[in-house]
Design a protein around this motif. Structure first.
Motif, mmCIF file in Angstrom:
data_model
loop_
_atom_site.group_PDB
_atom_site.id
_atom_site.type_symbol
_atom_site.label_atom_id
_atom_site.label_comp_id
_atom_site.label_asym_id
_atom_site.label_seq_id
_atom_site.Cartn_x
_atom_site.Cartn_y
_atom_site.Cartn_z
ATOM 1 N N SER A 34 0.832 -1.210 0.000
ATOM 2 C CA SER A 34 0.000 0.000 0.000
ATOM 3 C C SER A 34 0.865 1.258 0.000
ATOM 4 C CB SER A 34 -0.925 0.008 1.224
ATOM 5 O OG SER A 34 -1.796 -1.096 1.211
ATOM 6 N N LEU A 35 1.931 1.243 0.798
ATOM 7 C CA LEU A 35 2.821 2.398 0.863
ATOM 8 C C LEU A 35 3.538 2.624 -0.466
ATOM 9 C CD1 LEU A 35 4.375 1.968 4.436
ATOM 10 C CD2 LEU A 35 2.746 3.713 3.689
ATOM 11 N N ILE A 36 3.949 1.530 -1.095
ATOM 12 C CA ILE A 36 4.630 1.644 -2.388
ATOM 13 C C ILE A 36 3.703 2.251 -3.435
ATOM 14 C CG2 ILE A 36 5.603 0.326 -4.312
ATOM 15 C CD1 ILE A 36 6.711 -1.636 -2.221
ATOM 16 N N PHE A 37 2.477 1.724 -3.522
ATOM 17 C CA PHE A 37 1.535 2.242 -4.506
ATOM 18 C C PHE A 37 1.127 3.672 -4.182
ATOM 19 C CE2 PHE A 37 0.893 -2.227 -5.705
ATOM 20 C CZ PHE A 37 0.834 -2.100 -7.090
ATOM 21 N N VAL A 121 2.943 4.447 -26.382
ATOM 22 C CA VAL A 121 2.801 5.139 -25.104
ATOM 23 C C VAL A 121 3.865 4.688 -24.112
ATOM 24 C CG1 VAL A 121 1.333 5.372 -23.065
ATOM 25 C CG2 VAL A 121 0.350 5.635 -25.340
ATOM 26 N N LEU A 122 4.118 3.389 -24.079
ATOM 27 C CA LEU A 122 5.072 2.862 -23.108
ATOM 28 C C LEU A 122 6.506 3.285 -23.408
ATOM 29 C CD1 LEU A 122 3.731 -0.743 -22.460
ATOM 30 C CD2 LEU A 122 3.269 1.357 -21.221
ATOM 31 N N PHE A 123 6.729 3.771 -24.630
ATOM 32 C CA PHE A 123 8.075 4.214 -24.989
ATOM 33 C C PHE A 123 8.125 5.733 -25.128
ATOM 34 C CE2 PHE A 123 7.340 -0.023 -26.693
ATOM 35 C CZ PHE A 123 8.371 -0.728 -26.098
ATOM 36 N N SER A 124 7.103 6.385 -24.588
ATOM 37 C CA SER A 124 7.041 7.837 -24.640
ATOM 38 C C SER A 124 8.014 8.452 -23.643
ATOM 39 C CB SER A 124 5.611 8.309 -24.324
ATOM 40 O OG SER A 124 5.571 9.698 -24.128
ATOM 41 N N SER A 125 8.424 9.683 -23.945
ATOM 42 C CA SER A 125 9.328 10.396 -23.037
ATOM 43 C C SER A 125 8.567 11.052 -21.895
ATOM 44 C CB SER A 125 10.107 11.472 -23.814
ATOM 45 O OG SER A 125 9.207 12.405 -24.403
ATOM 46 N N GLN A 126 7.226 10.993 -21.922
ATOM 47 C CA GLN A 126 6.436 11.599 -20.857
ATOM 48 C C GLN A 126 6.597 10.812 -19.559
ATOM 49 O OE1 GLN A 126 2.367 12.714 -21.777
ATOM 50 N NE2 GLN A 126 2.777 12.507 -23.956
ATOM 51 N N VAL A 127 6.751 11.551 -18.465
ATOM 52 C CA VAL A 127 6.895 10.911 -17.163
ATOM 53 C C VAL A 127 5.624 10.161 -16.781
ATOM 54 C CG1 VAL A 127 7.339 11.308 -14.707
ATOM 55 C CG2 VAL A 127 8.529 12.678 -16.437
ATOM 56 N N SER A 128 4.470 10.734 -17.113
ATOM 57 C CA SER A 128 3.198 10.094 -16.782
ATOM 58 C C SER A 128 3.059 8.745 -17.464
ATOM 59 C CB SER A 128 2.030 11.007 -17.178
ATOM 60 O OG SER A 128 2.111 11.366 -18.545
ATOM 61 N N ALA A 129 3.605 8.620 -18.683
ATOM 62 C CA ALA A 129 3.566 7.336 -19.389
ATOM 63 C C ALA A 129 4.418 6.302 -18.665
ATOM 64 C CB ALA A 129 4.042 7.514 -20.828
ATOM 65 N N SER A 130 5.528 6.742 -18.121
ATOM 66 C CA SER A 130 6.397 5.835 -17.369
ATOM 67 C C SER A 130 5.696 5.326 -16.113
ATOM 68 C CB SER A 130 7.692 6.556 -16.981
ATOM 69 O OG SER A 130 8.383 6.994 -18.132
ATOM 70 N N PHE A 131 4.985 6.224 -15.429
ATOM 71 C CA PHE A 131 4.252 5.808 -14.239
ATOM 72 C C PHE A 131 3.117 4.849 -14.600
ATOM 73 C CE2 PHE A 131 6.150 9.499 -11.987
ATOM 74 C CZ PHE A 131 6.567 8.822 -10.853
ATOM 75 N N LEU A 132 2.492 5.053 -15.746
ATOM 76 C CA LEU A 132 1.444 4.139 -16.214
ATOM 77 C C LEU A 132 2.014 2.741 -16.361
ATOM 78 C CD1 LEU A 132 -1.349 3.489 -17.450
ATOM 79 C CD2 LEU A 132 -0.461 4.337 -19.636
ATOM 80 N N TYR A 133 3.200 2.656 -16.926
ATOM 81 C CA TYR A 133 3.867 1.373 -17.117
ATOM 82 C C TYR A 133 4.240 0.737 -15.777
ATOM 83 C CZ TYR A 133 7.512 -1.937 -18.474
ATOM 84 O OH TYR A 133 8.269 -3.067 -18.617
ATOM 85 N N VAL A 134 4.843 1.523 -14.889
ATOM 86 C CA VAL A 134 5.315 1.000 -13.602
ATOM 87 C C VAL A 134 4.144 0.538 -12.732
ATOM 88 C CG1 VAL A 134 6.460 1.598 -11.435
ATOM 89 C CG2 VAL A 134 7.439 2.347 -13.605
ATOM 90 N N LEU A 135 3.096 1.356 -12.646
ATOM 91 C CA LEU A 135 1.962 1.036 -11.772
ATOM 92 C C LEU A 135 1.209 -0.199 -12.240
ATOM 93 C CD1 LEU A 135 0.696 4.667 -11.087
ATOM 94 C CD2 LEU A 135 1.434 3.041 -9.346
#
Length: 205
Positions: A34-37, A121-135
């Protein structure tokens, strides 16, 4: 004095001392996850304010995966009561339906990631796209662990269901009750977590 009254008189630390080790590990794991997410979601929201226009389209198949994990959470909810009531047939049916709904959820996730990859999207330079992938990837790892254990629990339940003596021994064993309780709570946790993630993506991206 009944057991419930005795439990109510115990202090917090006494309850912790009497807690089954697996339950303690489960609670600590749940808190850690929970803390990680929570940290990753907070970072995701912070990153949104540092970016301009976002053109990330969330795959529609994620809506179906949300329905499937919600349905599987509904199916798994009564398994502990079914186990206590010795309703073996209904118990196995609920477990199997949950497992196959979980497979459907996993398939939808794969299709969703495929759609994101095709849209780059997963290879986008946007930070939000990176978080989408990680989450979504981190949730997938948690789901894989829970789904694998669910399959193992189905195998164990089928094994004891063939022998009334084995089932009676299991039904009187507190550890078996703990198995059904923990998998139910873990599954609900994953369902709620996925709902929070996908709503956050749809609203803010």
């Amino acid at each position: 004095m009944d057991k419930k009254t005795k439990d109510e008189e115990l202090s917090f630390f006494e309850r912790v001392e009497r807690m089954h080790p697996y339950k303690m590990i489960f609670i600590l794991s749940l808190l850690g996850s929970s803390l990680i997410f929570l940290f990753l979601l907070f970072s995701f929201f912070m990153s949104l304010g540092n970016e301009g226009q976002k053109d990330i389209e969330i795959p529609a198949v994620f809506a179906l995966s949300t329905v499937l994990i919600g349905a599987s959470s509904f199916m798994i909810h009564p398994i502990h009561n079914l186990f206590k009531a010795e309703e073996i047939s209904s118990l196995l049916t609920a477990l199997r339906f949950t497992f196959f709904l979980g497979l459907g959820f996993a398939l939808c996730q794969i299709l969703g990631w495929k759609a994101l990859r095709e849209s780059e999207v997963l290879f986008s330079s946007q930070v939000s796209a990176s978080f989408l992938y990680v989450l979504t990837g981190l949730h997938a790892l948690h789901f894989l662990a829970a789904h694998t254990y669910l399959g193992f629990l189905i195998f164990q339940t089928q094994n004891i269901s063939k022998d009334p003596v084995k089932y009676l021994i299991a039904e009187t064993n507190p550890f078996w009750h703990l198995k059904y309780k923990l998998i139910t709570k873990a599954w609900h946790f994953l369902g709620i977590l996925w709902g929070i993630l996908v709503l956050s993506f749809w609203i803010f991206l």
